[in-house]
Design a protein around this motif. Structure first.
Motif, PDB file in Angstrom:
ATOM      1  N   UNK A  20       0.822  -1.212   0.000  1.00  0.00           N
ATOM      2  CA  UNK A  20       0.000   0.000   0.000  1.00  0.00           C
ATOM      3  C   UNK A  20       0.857   1.264   0.000  1.00  0.00           C
ATOM      4  N   UNK A  21       2.113   1.120   0.433  1.00  0.00           N
ATOM      5  CA  UNK A  21       3.037   2.248   0.475  1.00  0.00           C
ATOM      6  C   UNK A  21       3.936   2.281  -0.761  1.00  0.00           C
ATOM      7  N   UNK A  22       3.720   1.342  -1.673  1.00  0.00           N
ATOM      8  CA  UNK A  22       4.570   1.273  -2.855  1.00  0.00           C
ATOM      9  C   UNK A  22       5.913   0.626  -2.591  1.00  0.00           C
ATOM     10  N   UNK A  23       5.991  -0.176  -1.508  1.00  0.00           N
ATOM     11  CA  UNK A  23       7.230  -0.876  -1.163  1.00  0.00           C
ATOM     12  C   UNK A  23       7.045  -2.356  -1.488  1.00  0.00           C
ATOM     13  N   UNK A  24       7.876  -2.871  -2.387  1.00  0.00           N
ATOM     14  CA  UNK A  24       7.720  -4.241  -2.871  1.00  0.00           C
ATOM     15  C   UNK A  24       8.949  -5.077  -2.523  1.00  0.00           C
ATOM     16  N   UNK A  25       8.775  -6.403  -2.430  1.00  0.00           N
ATOM     17  CA  UNK A  25       9.919  -7.269  -2.132  1.00  0.00           C
ATOM     18  C   UNK A  25      11.024  -7.130  -3.178  1.00  0.00           C
ATOM     19  N   UNK A  26      12.236  -6.983  -2.703  1.00  0.00           N
ATOM     20  CA  UNK A  26      13.402  -6.849  -3.570  1.00  0.00           C
ATOM     21  C   UNK A  26      13.899  -8.242  -3.963  1.00  0.00           C
ATOM     22  N   UNK A  27      14.305  -8.391  -5.215  1.00  0.00           N
ATOM     23  CA  UNK A  27      14.826  -9.667  -5.697  1.00  0.00           C
ATOM     24  C   UNK A  27      16.242  -9.866  -5.153  1.00  0.00           C
ATOM     25  N   UNK A  28      16.397 -10.816  -4.247  1.00  0.00           N
ATOM     26  CA  UNK A  28      17.676 -11.008  -3.554  1.00  0.00           C
ATOM     27  C   UNK A  28      18.508 -12.153  -4.137  1.00  0.00           C
ATOM     28  N   UNK A  29      18.151 -12.651  -5.314  1.00  0.00           N
ATOM     29  CA  UNK A  29      18.991 -13.673  -5.951  1.00  0.00           C
ATOM     30  C   UNK A  29      20.385 -13.101  -6.240  1.00  0.00           C
ATOM     31  N   UNK A  30      21.374 -14.000  -6.334  1.00  0.00           N
ATOM     32  CA  UNK A  30      22.707 -13.546  -6.719  1.00  0.00           C
ATOM     33  C   UNK A  30      22.812 -13.475  -8.247  1.00  0.00           C
ATOM     34  N   UNK A  31      23.974 -13.143  -8.751  1.00  0.00           N
ATOM     35  CA  UNK A  31      24.128 -12.923 -10.191  1.00  0.00           C
ATOM     36  C   UNK A  31      23.922 -14.209 -10.999  1.00  0.00           C
ATOM     37  N   UNK A  32      24.020 -15.361 -10.347  1.00  0.00           N
ATOM     38  CA  UNK A  32      23.817 -16.639 -11.024  1.00  0.00           C
ATOM     39  C   UNK A  32      22.403 -17.183 -10.871  1.00  0.00           C
ATOM     40  N   UNK A  33      21.538 -16.417 -10.207  1.00  0.00           N
ATOM     41  CA  UNK A  33      20.163 -16.867 -10.001  1.00  0.00           C
ATOM     42  C   UNK A  33      19.978 -17.740  -8.779  1.00  0.00           C
TER      43      UNK A  33
END
Length: 277
Positions: free
Chosen positions: A194-207
């Motif tokens: 509701x605040x425009x804050x979404x889960x950040x993608x925390x995968x590494x560079x290899x997925x």
């Protein structure tokens, strides 16, 4: 980059108190601080009774967590940079988390996606006053496979910065204030959304994933080609672009879940070289 101060925030019940010794003896000591919200204060293990609305039952964890975050904000907001929440069966690789938080990627993410300033301090040695973008880090899941309804799973815990904590606290009185559910992770995601804050993608560079809902062995062996072919497991439905087997977990993994004292002690001994050669 300056090393961020991390407050580890655990929510438990009195029956879990005997498990906390292993946390204190292993990864807990690597946090810059720890607060354990329980239904009984026990100074010996650092547990604090956090009153909340409704009964002390599994299906009311949302109310427990709401009260705990209010307590954290009131007492610790000024003293820490990041806050990681989880339960009594969490194993947090604090060194990896700290390294991730000081990475160029996360420093840029907290600076609105722009490269962080070249120096962290001004001429007087104080942190440069810059706007901080709220960060909500952890293992992303799509509820029932719906990528319009993404949340951070609470099992491996989630990591938020000061800006996200402040925005969350300001929203809490108006977001499911009397909700009764065990899905505290889903509720948190919906409040932040509701605040425009979404889960950040925390995968590494290899997925590879950094935050994990199960134990290491489960991620290596349980979800094999047979399970993937079936496609009827909740984890397979909720996973977002997951890899499997050895490629599933990042070498910079941050958290595992379902780790009870014996395994916790064993993992810590292996990771930090306490085993006999």
């Amino acid at each position: 980059a300056l090393s961020p101060k991390i407050l580890c925030v655990l929510f438990v019940v009195e029956q879990d108190h005997d498990k906390l010794e292993s946390i204190h003896n292993t990864w807990g000591s690597k946090c810059d601080g720890m607060i354990i919200g329980s239904n009984r204060t026990d100074r010996r293990i650092g547990a604090v009774d956090i009153p909340h609305e409704g009964p002390e039952v599994y299906n009311n964890i949302w109310q427990k967590v709401r009260s705990l975050w209010f307590y954290v904000y009131d007492n610790y907001y000024e003293d820490y940079d990041y806050f990681h929440s989880g339960g009594s069966d969490l194993y947090l690789l604090v060194d990896n988390l700290r390294e991730y938080l000081v990475s160029r990627e996360i420093r840029a993410a907290s600076n609105g996606g722009r490269d962080p300033p070249p120096a962290d301090n001004d001429e007087h040695g104080e942190p440069s006053p810059t706007y901080q973008t709220p960060l909500y880090l952890g293992r992303r899941f799509a509820l029932m496979g719906n990528r319009d309804d993404i949340f951070v799973g609470g099992s491996g815990g989630y990591t938020i910065n000061k800006a996200a904590l402040k925005q969350f606290i300001l929203m809490l009185p108006y977001c499911e204030p009397h909700g009764e559910t065990f899905s505290e992770d889903l509720m948190m995601a919906r409040c932040l959304k509701q605040l425009g804050i979404f889960p950040y993608d925390t995968k590494d560079v290899n997925g590879g994933e950094r935050y994990h809902p199960f134990r290491p062995a489960d991620h290596l062996t349980v979800y094999n080609d047979t399970d993937i072919a079936k496609g009827d497991d909740w984890y397979l439905k909720y996973c977002i672009d997951c890899k499997w087997g050895i490629d599933h977990a990042s070498s910079q993994s941050v958290a595992f879940h379902g780790v009870y004292p014996e395994l916790m002690n064993r993992m810590h001994a292996i990771l930090y070289g306490y085993c006999d050669k």
